[in-house]
Design an enzyme around this catalytic site. Structure first.
Site, PDB file in Angstrom:
ATOM      1  N   HIS A 214      -0.640   1.667   9.251  1.00 20.18           N
ATOM      2  CA  HIS A 214       0.689   2.099   8.801  1.00 20.18           C
ATOM      3  C   HIS A 214       0.575   3.271   7.820  1.00 20.18           C
ATOM      4  O   HIS A 214       1.212   4.311   8.006  1.00 20.18           O
ATOM      5  CB  HIS A 214       1.415   0.914   8.158  1.00 20.18           C
ATOM      6  N   GLU A 215      -0.224   3.099   6.789  1.00 18.15           N
ATOM      7  CA  GLU A 215      -0.320   4.162   5.782  1.00 18.15           C
ATOM      8  C   GLU A 215      -0.957   5.405   6.379  1.00 18.15           C
ATOM      9  O   GLU A 215      -0.557   6.531   6.087  1.00 18.15           O
ATOM     10  CB  GLU A 215      -1.103   3.689   4.546  1.00 18.15           C
TER      11      GLU A 215
ATOM     12  N   HIS B 162       1.559   7.412   8.362  1.00 17.02           N
ATOM     13  CA  HIS B 162       2.484   8.187   7.529  1.00 17.02           C
ATOM     14  C   HIS B 162       2.019   9.627   7.341  1.00 17.02           C
ATOM     15  O   HIS B 162       2.813  10.487   6.976  1.00 17.02           O
ATOM     16  CB  HIS B 162       2.623   7.555   6.140  1.00 17.02           C
TER      17      HIS B 162
ATOM     18  N   ALA C 140       0.837  -1.195   0.000  1.00 21.54           N
ATOM     19  CA  ALA C 140       0.000   0.000   0.000  1.00 21.54           C
ATOM     20  C   ALA C 140       0.874   1.247   0.000  1.00 21.54           C
ATOM     21  O   ALA C 140       2.072   1.167   0.267  1.00 21.54           O
ATOM     22  CB  ALA C 140      -0.904   0.017   1.225  1.00 21.54           C
ATOM     23  N   MET C 141       0.249   2.399  -0.280  1.00 25.00           N
ATOM     24  CA  MET C 141       1.010   3.638  -0.433  1.00 25.00           C
ATOM     25  C   MET C 141       0.269   4.813   0.187  1.00 25.00           C
ATOM     26  O   MET C 141      -0.924   4.993  -0.028  1.00 25.00           O
ATOM     27  CB  MET C 141       1.268   3.866  -1.937  1.00 25.00           C
ATOM     28  N   GLU C 142       1.032   5.647   0.900  1.00 23.22           N
ATOM     29  CA  GLU C 142       0.460   6.676   1.765  1.00 23.22           C
ATOM     30  C   GLU C 142       0.201   8.022   1.106  1.00 23.22           C
ATOM     31  O   GLU C 142       0.179   9.044   1.809  1.00 23.22           O
ATOM     32  CB  GLU C 142       1.411   6.883   2.948  1.00 23.22           C
ATOM     33  N   ASN C 143      -0.011   8.094  -0.208  1.00 21.16           N
ATOM     34  CA  ASN C 143      -0.243   9.378  -0.876  1.00 21.16           C
ATOM     35  C   ASN C 143      -1.155  10.286  -0.048  1.00 21.16           C
ATOM     36  O   ASN C 143      -2.166   9.841   0.477  1.00 21.16           O
ATOM     37  CB  ASN C 143      -0.909   9.146  -2.229  1.00 21.16           C
TER      38      ASN C 143
END
Ligand code: BES
Ligand code: ZN
Length: 897
Positions: free
Chosen positions: A312-313, A316, A277-280
């Site tokens: 987690h994301e 961030h 996954a990604m925290e954009n």
């Protein structure tokens, strides 16, 4: 080796950017055959640049077709700029820009082909939807830019696409306008993100999506809209993620005083994603495997993973987004810290000791292996060729351990003061690990000078400890020696500051009050010794009888501990230690010790015998688990009963004999199941079967212990248990129980006659659920039986397998090479050859995935010389391919070079 790696980036070469970008206006026109991207960038000379004013602007860019370039109002001619593979240079700014080049705008129009982007970096298509992945250096595949994290800019983004196919158009921040395009079949939305951010946090999504919506009121009373977007078939799998998100938001307010800062927080699920996954900013993008959770289709493990990744994301947003990294050498600043934060969150939501056990087991089998191999690097590396290769277990898990040590050294109040100061001091900035440590020191007054070596030195430190009891003086001495083996580029190490938490147990199992020599009185029964010298001795007074030392409690530092325990000491610690982690660890050490001896017997062709002391240890745990009933932490009992994993046994060996490891482990599982069949049956029957499914920690623990018992019972060979397992497979109302039964059937000897029918039935039942099909693939790829490779080759031809989908690649190829040790390391070398072949094919499609996939080959030093040679041959073969990627090439060069 092919020369894809010419470029190495060094930490010591860091310079601030000559220019910054105050505002970034992006305009996307999305079509089926291409996308047109227009960027309007407002540049300013960076006052902090230092050095001589630059007259050249250098932008990053990759695989872009440049259609138009303007500087202020002037259209630039081909002679005004230089285009190269990965950059666009404008050499004579001063003469081209209007006002002496201190402030200027660049307009640039590029054309890209998202539908052909199989690297899944930049703007790409996942099935029918457009999405982005920009970390670490993906933004440069969208437009020319200063694609580095210390350039932070305010983004405004307009997205245009066909309304019918892409009703939902998203980007970071708030939607400020929307409408219909000139072509009435198309529509647009405009998004504005008020927080300056680096390009790696940019995101865009366009698709036919539905959403689960909710709200959250922050501690200061602001209302936040929460939206999870998925394809319509997955709408019934979002509830758990939403609950987890709200828990994470509350937790970050309570534990760190961090509130969410935008009016909306969105998550989008995509099928094709390189990572989890990604925290954009404001628009997290998730691999479906880390967001979807429904009891019918996902296991308990997936539920806990979703909870952890969502947290987690989300975390961030502060540790990564509001305060970001100056450069990619600082990656652990956000990742190590955020992993520490999410693991504490999970510990608070579930069982703290079980979470610790799982994290340490993972660290010791995977990170220790990395740290002793050719890719070993410091938590703050000093060079890299391809940054994507540095999203490693060292940056993440060891980085988290280092933050955990700081938090333990400071204690909860001072650690919180440290994080408060860090967030306050650096809000809106791109900073370094050094600045994080400074904030910790400044807020606490604790000196972390020597502690900083944890960030700079690679390799796993070794603590060799001896204990001496002096009956006459009633003293106990701990003589401690620390060392750290050489690692690539770091021959000699300086001593670490190692926090060693410990206690002493008297022969009755009581904790002895701890008085160090020179202290007037005992200071508790559980203490942290600061080990700072290569050799030092700690002397404890008032120790009448020889104690058993409980060392490195809670795994207080990521080191290898060597202490001469007898099997009896370990058995004693297993039942008496006050530290739950160390009770578990003593069991692992005991099993490890006995398994090593059995491996020798196996190699010598001697008959294997079940060690009495192990049988006794397991009987104690089983009896305790039955007695404790529902009150017990059943997840902990499951951990206590698990034998060390093959991956851990391989890591712990100097030269690993995979066949012996596998044979011995199987022998013990059979022997223990056989010896304790009645107790195991009692245990199984004492745990009620899942009624109405619940995903709380207690129910998850019950299922895990019950299914562990079931696997032992089926092993014991009795027909009734096999039938019960079959019934569970057919009738389970949840994926955890169904898959556990199927795993027992496919992986055990007892299931030999029935497993194929069960697999076929399972596929028939779940063929419409890609994530379940992944589980089905993995179960087969990890079958330890001979012939698994042939089966895996079949699976690659299965209509549900897609080489372009990373989850499928991981489920089949990754699972076989990374988890099916006996088959992957088959003496013929067929497993290695298979990986070589697959990696070359994948490298042409998705270099990041290919580079990760070949990790098992980089561990060649662990195996006998015949295997070493074959593994290296495959690495070279992969690295010699024409057009080999920088990603793969770096790994090959570093591991065979
Ligand atoms: N920032 C990363 C995702 C990422 C990694 C993007 C590498 C690009 C390259 C994200 O925050 C992350 O760390 N995700 C983890 C899961 C997490 C729970 C540790 C992942 O994707 O595995
Ligand atoms: Zn992360």
């Amino acid at each position: 080796m092919k020369d894809a790696t010419a470029r190495t980036t060094y930490l010591h070469d860091y310079r601030p950017p000559p220019f910054t970008i105050d505002s970034t206006e992006l305009d996307f026109d999305l079509y089926e055959t291409h996308a047109v991207v227009q960027a309007r960038l407002q540049f300013r000379r960076n006052p902090d640049f230092g050095g001589v004013d630059e007259d050249m602007l250098i932008l990053h860019g990759r695989e872009l077709v440049l259609e138009e370039l303007r500087l202020d109002d002037r259209v630039l001619e081909a002679a005004d700029y230089v285009l190269e593979e990965e950059s666009l240079r404008i050499p004579k700014l001063r003469s081209l820009a209007q006002d002496g080049s201190d402030r200027f705008t660049v307009y640039c129009r590029t054309r890209i082909e998202p539908q052909n982007n199989t690297a899944l970096e930049g703007l790409y298509k996942s099935r029918k939807m457009f999405c982005t992945q920009c970390e670490a250096e993906g933004f440069r595949r969208i437009t020319y830019y200063l694609d580095r994290p210390d350039v932070m800019s305010k983004f405004t983004t307009t997205v245009r696409a066909e309304r019918e196919k892409y009703p939902v158009l998203l980007s970071n921040g708030n939607c400020i306008a929307e409408g219909e395009c000139e072509d009435p079949a198309r529509h647009w939305t405009t998004w504005e993100d008020p927080f300056p951010k680096p390009s790696y946090l940019f995101a865009l999504v366009a698709g036919d999506l539905v959403s689960l919506d909710d709200r959250f009121t922050t501690s200061s009373g602001r209302e936040v809209q929460l939206r999870i977007f998925v394809e319509p078939r997955d709408l019934d799998k979002c509830d758990h993620a939403m609950v987890s998100l709200k828990k994470a938001m509350r937790w970050d307010e309570e534990k760190y005083g961090r509130e969410y800062d935008l009016d909306i927080f969105m998550i989008v699920a995509v099928d094709d994603f390189n990572m989890g996954a990604m925290e954009n900013k404001g628009l997290n993008i998730f691999n479906t495997s880390c967001i979807l959770a429904n009891s019918a289709t996902q296991t308990d493990w997936a539920f806990q993973r979703v909870e952890a990744v969502v947290a987690h994301e989300y975390f961030h947003n502060w540790s990564g987004n509001r305060v970001t990294c100056r450069d990619w050498f600082q990656l652990s600043l956000k990742e190590g810290f955020t992993v520490f934060r999410d693991s504490e969150f999970s510990a608070d939501m579930n069982s703290r000791s079980v979470k610790r056990v799982q994290d340490v087991a993972f660290l010791r089998s995977v990170q220790f292996a990395e740290d002793s191999g050719p890719m070993a690097h410091a938590v703050q590396p000093d060079s890299y060729m391809e940054i994507s290769n540095f999203y490693t277990v060292t940056i993440y898990e060891k980085g988290a351990e280092v933050v955990r040590m700081i938090s333990n050294l400071l204690g909860p109040e001072r650690f919180r003061a440290g994080t408060d100061l860090y967030f306050k001091r650096h809000d809106g900035q791109a900073v370094t690990i050094e600045e994080f440590v400074n904030a910790m020191e400044d807020a606490s007054g604790v000196d972390l000078k020597q502690f900083r070596n944890w960030y700079r030195q690679s390799g796993t430190p070794v603590l060799e400890i001896d204990g001496f009891h002096d009956a006459e003086r009633q003293r106990f001495e701990l003589r401690v020696r620390q060392s750290c083996p050489p690692t690539p580029g770091q021959e000699i190490k300086v001593p670490f500051h190692i926090p060693l938490r410990m206690g002493l147990l008297d022969p009755a199992g009581r904790e002895i009050p701890l008085r160090l020599q020179g202290e007037p009185a005992a200071v508790g029964k559980d203490r942290v010794l600061a080990v700072t010298q290569p050799v030092e001795t700690f002397v404890f007074e008032d120790v009448a009888e020889p104690p058993v030392a409980s060392l490195l409690r809670g795994f207080s530092a990521p080191v290898r501990l060597k202490y001469d325990y007898t099997p009896e000491d370990l058995l004693f610690l297993m039942s008496n230690d006050s530290d739950g982690f160390n009770r578990w660890n003593a069991g692992q050490e005991l099993a490890l010790m006995l398994m090593r001896e059995l491996q020798e017997d196996f190699r010598g062709g001697r008959k294997l015998a079940l060690p009495k002391i192990l049988r006794e240890a397991h009987r104690n745990i089983l009896a305790e688990a039955v007695d404790a009933g529902a009150e017990a932490d059943r997840a902990m009992f499951a951990e206590l009963l698990r034998l060390p994993a093959e991956s851990f046994l391989i890591e712990q060996a100097d030269i690993a004999d995979v066949e012996a490891i596998h044979a011995v482990r199987e022998f013990l599982l059979d022997g223990l199941a056989e010896s304790h069949r009645n107790l195991v049956a009692d245990l199984f029957e004492s745990i009620p079967a899942t009624g109405a499914y619940r995903a709380d920690a207690e129910s998850i623990a019950a299922r895990s212990l019950r299914n562990l018992a079931l696997s032992a019972l089926v092993r014991s060979g009795e027909k009734d248990w096999l039938e019960l397992c079959l019934r569970q497979f057919e009738q389970a109302n949840n994926m955890t129980d169904q898959l556990a039964a199927l795993q027992i059937l496919t992986h055990s000897r007892a299931g030999e006659g029935v497993y194929q029918a069960a697999l076929a039935q399972f596929h028939e039942q779940w063929r419409g659920e890609p994530l379940v099909v992944d589980q089905w693939f993995s179960l087969q790829a990890t079958r330890p039986h001979p012939g698994a490779l042939a089966q895996v080759r079949e699976l690659l031809r299965h209509p549900d397998f897609e080489i372009r989908n990373p989850n499928k690649v991981r489920a089949v190829i990754g699972a076989f090479c990374g988890q099916n040790h006996v088959n992957f390391h088959d003496a013929s070398g067929s497993g290695y050859e298979f990986l070589g072949e697959q990696a070359m094919q994948l490298d042409a499609i998705n270099p990041q995935i290919a580079a990760r996939l070949i990790t098992p080959l980089t561990r060649w030093r662990k195996f006998d010389s015949g295997r070493q040679q074959m593994m290296r041959e495959q690495l070279s073969r992969i690295g010699d391919r024409d057009g080999v990627s920088r990603d793969v090439s770096e790994i090959v060069v570093k591991s065979v070079g």
